[in-house]
Write a protein that holds these residues in place. Structure first.
Motif, PDB file in Angstrom:
ATOM      1  N   LEU A 155      -6.419   2.787  10.137  1.00 47.19           N
ATOM      2  CA  LEU A 155      -4.970   2.949  10.309  1.00 47.19           C
ATOM      3  C   LEU A 155      -4.674   3.092  11.802  1.00 47.19           C
ATOM      4  N   ARG A 198     -10.983   2.799   5.527  1.00 49.86           N
ATOM      5  CA  ARG A 198      -9.686   2.154   5.810  1.00 49.86           C
ATOM      6  C   ARG A 198      -9.286   2.521   7.230  1.00 49.86           C
ATOM      7  N   LYS A 208      -8.787  11.635   6.539  1.00 50.66           N
ATOM      8  CA  LYS A 208      -8.826  10.869   7.791  1.00 50.66           C
ATOM      9  C   LYS A 208      -9.715  11.535   8.838  1.00 50.66           C
ATOM     10  N   SER A 267      -9.240  -2.752   5.656  1.00 49.22           N
ATOM     11  CA  SER A 267     -10.055  -1.938   4.747  1.00 49.22           C
ATOM     12  C   SER A 267     -11.385  -2.646   4.534  1.00 49.22           C
ATOM     13  N   ASP A 297       0.477   6.055   9.237  1.00 46.64           N
ATOM     14  CA  ASP A 297      -0.085   5.700   7.942  1.00 46.64           C
ATOM     15  C   ASP A 297      -0.163   4.193   7.767  1.00 46.64           C
ATOM     16  N   GLU A 298      -0.017   3.440   8.904  1.00 42.79           N
ATOM     17  CA  GLU A 298      -0.039   1.981   8.832  1.00 42.79           C
ATOM     18  C   GLU A 298      -1.476   1.495   8.733  1.00 42.79           C
ATOM     19  N   ALA A 299      -1.869   1.038   7.547  1.00 40.84           N
ATOM     20  CA  ALA A 299      -3.219   0.530   7.346  1.00 40.84           C
ATOM     21  C   ALA A 299      -3.297  -0.890   7.893  1.00 40.84           C
ATOM     22  N   GLU A 345     -10.004   6.365   7.594  1.00 39.94           N
ATOM     23  CA  GLU A 345      -9.782   7.092   6.340  1.00 39.94           C
ATOM     24  C   GLU A 345     -10.892   6.682   5.368  1.00 39.94           C
TER      25      GLU A 345
END
Length: 525
Positions: A66, A64, A117, A76, A71-73, A103
């Protein structure tokens, strides 16, 4: 550039359902992730790979992306397990531009997820391009004081289109020095003004330096001063060809320039032409000088150009050769049996140096006037060559080097006269009895033949020959001379005196070669 791998250790929770293999409190999995090149294009692709080690089963692995430090994805991608055990994912649709944390999400056999991460995993860049800059040299007219260099900056996107880049910094460099700087307008345009080039022209580098999420990009631009064309023509010297290297000849030629209207007119107002390496003056469109000719080197004239006219050159190929010689290497037999081989050896030389890799012919002449090639060979180290052929009739033999155009003169070696005669042999030659008592008679018998017209025939009656006895004791030799009898047969009877070997010897004559038979040993007791 390849970065060090990042190592993640993820503990699987015991609160999950039982795993397919026994789980203990210290069961762990270790994810070893290869870091890609730090800078990747947003319109390109990226392979992400990782290896999962540990004592617990893993059902799946997900990467994933970011935005760095948050924490803004933004994207993915599932990863596939390869037969080798490696997990891989090919990201054809890249995340948006900017720094990305990665991540890795590990899903255990019971469905429990654990993640960790890797900070600043990759910097996804915008793919910058510069358009509108000239590809070929820009021709600048004489008298022009300055030149404008302009272009457009844009971002190439995955769809194949482009987005204009505004407010970006663009730098103009010459060598290692920055000479100007500009900022792109709302439509991505930029421009620089530089001085007009001199006669040798000038080159610049347009540099879009790395800035923000834009990758760096450079393009080169060349400027060339407009000059009229010039041309040279060489007159063919009056000299017989082929001509030897080192010969000095008078050479002349014409020098013309192209007018603004495109017509060719005589030049020569201060211009000089380099003829055979020496500068000579041009006057009313003509020049002349003396040149020293050299093999394998064309006669040349060159004009280096000036502020008004472009460079020009001309070449003239003449048949210029180095002198060669063929030195004899052996003296062949003066008399040879018809059908035997005659070999001549020699050394092909240029001055004192041997010439290797050259063809040399073996020639024959019956009258010394008309020569024909009957064989050939190739010179080796030091110019040595050996060529042989079958002897058919009397005549002269020699080696001849045919020469090489624009390189080497021919050469002829000394001739050797070879007298070709009929081959001779002795049939049924025998000395008997063997062994024999001392004092008893020994009979030596045989038949002498010669080859005439391809057939073996008896020699003529009374052809002279001799039977030679060589004693087993050193220094003992006796010869018995006589003429051959009818049909070529001969017989000699003599008392046996000592052990030894008997031979038939035919001295030869104007038609037949000399011949010695094989020996026949007789033991005298």
């Amino acid at each position: 550039m390849r970065r060090p791998v990042a190592v993640l250790t993820v503990a699987l929770s015991l609160m999950a359902a039982p795993l397919a293999v026994p789980a203990h409190a210290d069961d762990t999995v270790t994810v070893v992730a290869d870091r890609p090149q730090q800078f990747v294009y947003a319109d390109g692709g990226l392979w992400v790979s990782a290896r999962v080690d540990g004592t617990a089963d893993v059902r799946s692995l997900l990467v994933r992306f970011l935005r760095a430090g948050t924490d803004e994805a933004v994207a993915s991608y599932p990863m596939d397990r390869q037969p080798s055990g490696l997990w891989r994912s090919h990201l054809k649709a890249m995340p948006p531009a900017g720094w990305m944390d990665a991540e890795f999400v590990v899903t255990g056999a019971a469905g429990h997820e654990t993640s960790q991460k890797i900070a600043n995993y990759a910097h996804v860049l915008r793919h910058t391009m510069l358009a509108g800059l000239p590809v070929s040299p820009v021709v600048v007219w004489k008298g022009q004081k300055d030149v404008r260099i302009s272009g457009t900056a844009y971002e190439r996107v995955a769809s194949g289109g482009g987005l204009l880049v505004s407010g970006a910094r663009v730098v103009l460099e010459q060598g290692t020095k920055q000479v100007a700087e500009a900022t792109t307008s709302g439509d991505g345009r930029f421009a620089f003004t530089v001085p007009a080039p001199g006669r040798d022209g000038s080159s610049y580098t347009v540099d879009f330096p790395s800035q923000g999420d834009f990758q760096a990009y450079t393009r080169s631009v060349s400027l060339q001063l407009e000059r009229h064309a010039a041309r040279i023509r060489l007159d063919r010297p009056v000299v017989a060809q082929p001509v030897a290297s080192g010969t000095r000849v008078k050479v002349s030629g014409s020098f013309e320039v192209q007018s603004a209207a495109g017509a060719w007119v005589p030049g020569g107002y201060g211009q000089k032409v380099r003829l055979d390496g020496v500068l000579v003056d041009v006057s009313e469109g003509r020049f002349s000088g003396t040149a020293v000719l050299s093999a394998r080197t064309p006669l040349s004239a060159y004009f280096s150009g000036d502020d008004d006219y472009l460079p020009a050159s001309a070449q003239l190929n003449l048949d210029v050769r180095d002198r060669t010689s063929l030195r004899a290497g052996n003296t062949p037999e003066r008399i040879v049996a018809r059908g035997g081989r005659v070999a001549l050896e020699g050394f092909l030389e240029r001055g004192v140096d041997g010439l290797s890799g050259q063809r040399v012919d073996l020639e024959f002449s019956a009258d010394g006037k008309r020569w024909a090639s009957i064989g050939h060979g190739t010179t080796g180290q030091y110019g040595y060559v050996k060529v042989s052929a079958v002897a058919a009739k009397d005549g002269r033999w020699r080696l001849r080097f045919p020469g090489e155009k624009n390189s080497l003169f021919p050469a002829v070696g000394p001739f050797r006269y070879v007298d070709v005669r009929n081959p001779v042999k002795v049939e049924s030659f025998n000395a008997s009895p063997e062994p024999v008592r001392k004092g008893k008679a020994i009979t030596v018998r045989g038949r002498v033949l010669h080859q005439v017209g391809g057939k073996w025939k008896p020699v003529g009656r009374s052809t002279q020959m001799e039977v030679v006895f060589r004693s087993a004791k050193p220094g003992g030799q006796t010869a018995f001379a006589f003429g051959v009898g009818r049909d070529g047969w001969f017989t000699l009877k003599v008392p046996a005196r000592a052990d030894g070997t008997w031979f038939a010897h035919i001295p030869g004559n104007r038609d037949d070669v000399e011949f010695w038979s094989a020996g026949d040993y007789v033991d005298v007791r």
